[in-house]
Design a protein around this motif. Sequence first.
Motif, PDB file in Angstrom:
ATOM      1  N   VAL A   1     -15.305  17.798   5.376  1.00  0.00           N
ATOM      2  CA  VAL A   1     -14.293  18.399   6.286  1.00  0.00           C
ATOM      3  C   VAL A   1     -14.679  19.277   7.361  1.00  0.00           C
ATOM      4  CG1 VAL A   1     -13.494  20.002   5.142  1.00  0.00           C
ATOM      5  CG2 VAL A   1     -12.494  18.995   6.739  1.00  0.00           C
ATOM      6  N   ALA A   2     -14.170  19.392   8.410  1.00  0.00           N
ATOM      7  CA  ALA A   2     -15.219  20.138   9.697  1.00  0.00           C
ATOM      8  C   ALA A   2     -13.938  21.121  10.156  1.00  0.00           C
ATOM      9  CB  ALA A   2     -15.808  19.358  10.693  1.00  0.00           C
ATOM     10  N   ASP A   3     -14.080  22.193   9.712  1.00  0.00           N
ATOM     11  CA  ASP A   3     -13.154  23.147  10.622  1.00  0.00           C
ATOM     12  C   ASP A   3     -13.501  23.224  11.936  1.00  0.00           C
ATOM     13  OD1 ASP A   3     -10.977  24.713  10.715  1.00  0.00           O
ATOM     14  OD2 ASP A   3     -11.843  26.059   9.898  1.00  0.00           O
ATOM     15  N   THR A   4     -12.076  22.865  12.701  1.00  0.00           N
ATOM     16  CA  THR A   4     -12.767  23.110  14.306  1.00  0.00           C
ATOM     17  C   THR A   4     -11.483  23.443  15.503  1.00  0.00           C
ATOM     18  OG1 THR A   4     -10.744  21.463  14.662  1.00  0.00           O
ATOM     19  CG2 THR A   4     -13.209  20.643  14.138  1.00  0.00           C
ATOM     20  N   PRO A   5     -12.161  24.831  15.688  1.00  0.00           N
ATOM     21  CA  PRO A   5     -11.664  25.698  16.911  1.00  0.00           C
ATOM     22  C   PRO A   5     -10.541  25.594  17.579  1.00  0.00           C
ATOM     23  CG  PRO A   5     -13.499  25.732  17.786  1.00  0.00           C
ATOM     24  CD  PRO A   5     -13.624  24.976  16.817  1.00  0.00           C
ATOM     25  N   GLY A   6      -9.096  26.172  17.531  1.00  0.00           N
ATOM     26  CA  GLY A   6      -8.143  26.101  17.845  1.00  0.00           C
ATOM     27  C   GLY A   6      -8.246  26.321  19.245  1.00  0.00           C
ATOM     28  N   HIS A   7      -9.076  27.317  19.727  1.00  0.00           N
ATOM     29  CA  HIS A   7      -8.770  27.750  21.058  1.00  0.00           C
ATOM     30  C   HIS A   7      -9.080  27.044  21.797  1.00  0.00           C
ATOM     31  CE1 HIS A   7      -9.568  30.889  23.780  1.00  0.00           C
ATOM     32  NE2 HIS A   7      -8.753  32.032  23.266  1.00  0.00           N
ATOM     33  N   GLU A   8      -8.755  27.237  23.212  1.00  0.00           N
ATOM     34  CA  GLU A   8      -8.819  26.055  24.161  1.00  0.00           C
ATOM     35  C   GLU A   8     -10.461  26.283  24.608  1.00  0.00           C
ATOM     36  OE1 GLU A   8      -7.525  25.549  28.789  1.00  0.00           O
ATOM     37  OE2 GLU A   8      -6.428  26.854  27.493  1.00  0.00           O
ATOM     38  N   GLN A   9     -11.042  27.678  24.508  1.00  0.00           N
ATOM     39  CA  GLN A   9     -12.511  27.779  24.882  1.00  0.00           C
ATOM     40  C   GLN A   9     -13.343  27.454  24.598  1.00  0.00           C
ATOM     41  OE1 GLN A   9     -12.724  32.190  25.149  1.00  0.00           O
ATOM     42  NE2 GLN A   9     -15.013  31.724  25.546  1.00  0.00           N
ATOM     43  N   TYR A  10     -13.045  26.484  23.023  1.00  0.00           N
ATOM     44  CA  TYR A  10     -13.705  26.472  22.125  1.00  0.00           C
ATOM     45  C   TYR A  10     -13.789  24.629  21.445  1.00  0.00           C
ATOM     46  CZ  TYR A  10     -15.112  31.353  21.318  1.00  0.00           C
ATOM     47  OH  TYR A  10     -15.476  32.531  21.948  1.00  0.00           O
TER      48      TYR A  10
ATOM     49  N   THR B   1     -10.243  19.322  10.629  1.00  0.00           N
ATOM     50  CA  THR B   1      -8.868  19.824  11.444  1.00  0.00           C
ATOM     51  C   THR B   1      -8.701  20.613  12.340  1.00  0.00           C
ATOM     52  OG1 THR B   1      -9.527  21.854  10.285  1.00  0.00           O
ATOM     53  CG2 THR B   1      -8.442  20.089   8.063  1.00  0.00           C
ATOM     54  N   CYS B   2      -7.460  20.079  12.883  1.00  0.00           N
ATOM     55  CA  CYS B   2      -7.704  20.449  13.936  1.00  0.00           C
ATOM     56  C   CYS B   2      -6.132  21.146  15.264  1.00  0.00           C
ATOM     57  CB  CYS B   2      -8.113  19.365  15.429  1.00  0.00           C
ATOM     58  SG  CYS B   2      -7.268  18.325  15.866  1.00  0.00           S
ATOM     59  N   GLY B   3      -6.152  21.163  15.717  1.00  0.00           N
ATOM     60  CA  GLY B   3      -4.543  22.051  16.455  1.00  0.00           C
ATOM     61  C   GLY B   3      -5.074  23.056  17.328  1.00  0.00           C
ATOM     62  N   SER B   4      -3.687  24.073  17.863  1.00  0.00           N
ATOM     63  CA  SER B   4      -3.730  25.342  18.208  1.00  0.00           C
ATOM     64  C   SER B   4      -4.457  26.062  17.670  1.00  0.00           C
ATOM     65  CB  SER B   4      -2.091  25.658  18.613  1.00  0.00           C
ATOM     66  OG  SER B   4      -2.626  25.977  20.114  1.00  0.00           O
ATOM     67  N   VAL B   5      -4.753  27.385  17.981  1.00  0.00           N
ATOM     68  CA  VAL B   5      -4.899  28.775  17.394  1.00  0.00           C
ATOM     69  C   VAL B   5      -4.000  28.933  16.945  1.00  0.00           C
ATOM     70  CG1 VAL B   5      -5.641  31.015  17.654  1.00  0.00           C
ATOM     71  CG2 VAL B   5      -6.361  29.282  19.808  1.00  0.00           C
TER      72      VAL B   5
ATOM     73  N   ILE C   1      -9.787  33.915  14.063  1.00  0.00           N
ATOM     74  CA  ILE C   1      -9.244  32.700  15.213  1.00  0.00           C
ATOM     75  C   ILE C   1     -11.150  32.151  14.287  1.00  0.00           C
ATOM     76  CG2 ILE C   1      -8.489  33.138  16.481  1.00  0.00           C
ATOM     77  CD1 ILE C   1     -10.793  33.133  18.377  1.00  0.00           C
ATOM     78  N   THR C   2     -10.747  31.062  15.000  1.00  0.00           N
ATOM     79  CA  THR C   2     -12.752  29.311  14.121  1.00  0.00           C
ATOM     80  C   THR C   2     -12.608  30.111  15.633  1.00  0.00           C
ATOM     81  OG1 THR C   2     -11.472  28.662  12.578  1.00  0.00           O
ATOM     82  CG2 THR C   2     -13.063  27.681  13.754  1.00  0.00           C
ATOM     83  N   ILE C   3     -14.198  29.691  15.696  1.00  0.00           N
ATOM     84  CA  ILE C   3     -14.930  29.709  17.134  1.00  0.00           C
ATOM     85  C   ILE C   3     -15.752  28.602  17.206  1.00  0.00           C
ATOM     86  CG2 ILE C   3     -16.667  30.534  18.461  1.00  0.00           C
ATOM     87  CD1 ILE C   3     -15.425  33.827  17.880  1.00  0.00           C
ATOM     88  N   ASP C   4     -16.667  28.361  15.509  1.00  0.00           N
ATOM     89  CA  ASP C   4     -17.948  27.293  15.824  1.00  0.00           C
ATOM     90  C   ASP C   4     -17.117  26.154  14.478  1.00  0.00           C
ATOM     91  OD1 ASP C   4     -20.302  25.887  15.289  1.00  0.00           O
ATOM     92  OD2 ASP C   4     -21.311  27.643  15.234  1.00  0.00           O
ATOM     93  N   VAL C   5     -17.939  25.374  14.616  1.00  0.00           N
ATOM     94  CA  VAL C   5     -17.457  23.651  13.488  1.00  0.00           C
ATOM     95  C   VAL C   5     -17.897  24.610  12.179  1.00  0.00           C
ATOM     96  CG1 VAL C   5     -17.500  21.796  13.338  1.00  0.00           C
ATOM     97  CG2 VAL C   5     -17.390  22.172  15.610  1.00  0.00           C
ATOM     98  N   ALA C   6     -17.524  24.597  11.044  1.00  0.00           N
ATOM     99  CA  ALA C   6     -17.641  24.666   9.514  1.00  0.00           C
ATOM    100  C   ALA C   6     -17.395  23.581   8.766  1.00  0.00           C
ATOM    101  CB  ALA C   6     -16.704  26.195   9.301  1.00  0.00           C
TER     102      ALA C   6
END
Length: 644
Positions: free
Chosen positions: A112-121, A33-37, A94-99
């Motif tokens: 399923v990998a929950d990936t961070p939306g923040h641009e920094q990550y 899953t991905c996308g913006s914050v 927010i999500t920082i790491d990949v879960a």
Amino acid sequence: MREGSYVTDALIASDIDAYLHSHAHKSLLRFITCGSVDDGKSTLIGRLLYDSKTIFEDQLEALEADSKRVGTQGQNIDFALLVDGLAAEREQGITIDVAYRFFSTEKRKFIVADTPGHEQYTRNMVTGASTADLAVILIDARKGVLTQTRRHSYLCHLIGIRHLVLAVNKMDLVGYDQPTYDAIVADYAAFAESIGIAAFTALPISGFAGDNITTLSPNTPWYAGPTLIEHLETVPLEVEAEQAKPFRMAVQWVNRPNLDFRGFAGMIASGRVAPGDKIRVLPSGRTSSIERIVTADGDLPHAVAGQSVTLTFADEIDCSRGDVIAAAGSPPQTADQFEATIVWMAEEPLLPGRALWLKSATRTVSATVQAPKHAVDVNTMAKLSVKTLGLNDIGVAEVYTDRDIAFEPYADGHDSINKELGGFILIDKITNATVAAGMINFALRRSQNVHWQAIDITREAHARIKGQNPKLLWFTGLSGSGKSTIANLVEKKLHALGRHSFLLDGDNIRHGLNKDLDFSDAGRIENIRRVGEVAKLMTDAGLIVLTAFISPFRVERALVRNMLPAGEFIEVFVDTPLDVAEARDVKGLYAKARSGTLKNFTGIDSPYEAPVTPEIRIDTTRESPEAAAERIVEHVMGVWSYDL
């Protein structure tokens, strides 16, 4: 009683066996899953886990307690807390790491990998996407398509994820308004077409309320498509496509338990193989045929993509970790120069020319990335003229490796992706941190047309006629430390002893060979690379070469060391404290640097990385240049050496 208990236990055991058998033979879909914050990625995954009944009672109780503690509004459970495992994630929301989470339905298993939306990550999102078959791109129905939506979509397409789901989330917050949904889908479709995404599946959902996740929602009577879980259960996998490709397997381990067995272990990346098949080992090109396919459960009559096996050959040929075993009739290419698309994932920008480790499949080689040809604006897809790549930048650049590697273009032009031999990562040699991910576009033509020419007079013959062992004395230290003075004295002594030598001085080289280079970090790196190549040619001629350069970076000095045979590179650290070197300031450079008129000056506004274990260390506060030169000469002549 006992008999009934026995029958019951037998039935339970039978049911368990049947369940385990059916579970083991389910297909597995990896998705992200991905996308913006704050688009609701973690909430959606939590809902999937909850609805698929893959949460234990104690987990549910802890989840309810956590939900009350963080003050969930209007609902009993905050589903995001199921996957936001880090304390910082729960505090910030927010999500920082990949879960990574596993769940299962009656039809399919999922990771399923929950990936961070923040641009920094974003770099963490790339990690999660690298093994995914499908991407669920979430969009907040209130916000529409954002820059991070575009960036993640572009990265998914670039990495080769061909199954995309556009999940327009939080429809409950816009009153399940169809025109809002249609406008977002149309906006995204226009962008998707511009970057080459041929198709995607759009769904209106609410992770919070559960709309269209596992069952069709009465709140969206205008939507007649599948639910999210129905789509995930039925999307076709790429297993058959991988098996239809030519055979490829990167060797991960040479299995040699005794003198009677030698096998090559790895996971088959593509194709199928059987005993008797002709194979070619790359990059050497040696050929043989498969004798056995060995597994822990016995030999196999054949093996296909995705299986981990040990192969034995009919002939004794050289094959090592990192080599690629391929179908003899259709092997991959080999080259040492490529054009590649690079996703830069480090906070420190790319330094063109700096040596990095490149890991492709199971092979690790030294590599350099040249100045980018261009970067990509993820909003407009415009090609931007840049000199480097910063955090999360995507660009195209040439990559040079120190030896040939077997490869295939990441995207072959037929909507087929070669992740195993087309993708690579770049690793910083000092920190061992992964700094970039890359996709090979093609080999540079010159890498195919330029070959080593066999020369009859070897470097050993050149050295023998001079009666000496070639050496490279690499003097390094701050400006004003005394490098050139000591190096000049050393050469005079060698010349008096009848030795054949040559001194490469930093200032002199800058007047000719490297006059086009500036004093930026990138310029300094290229300066040392060129000097290293020249010095290597001179040692090939049997000379004792002396170089006097600041050479501030350890990794570049290590690069030159690795160009030469073991023992030929002698690092001489002229160790002079900054205040002493600055007090000398023979050329007036420190004064200019302090005043701000001279930028990128080592020791002032540019770093110097002192050697950790040099062969010779000269403390100029305790040893005169003459004494230092004498000590260096005796080291070179092989009499003695010590460190003051």
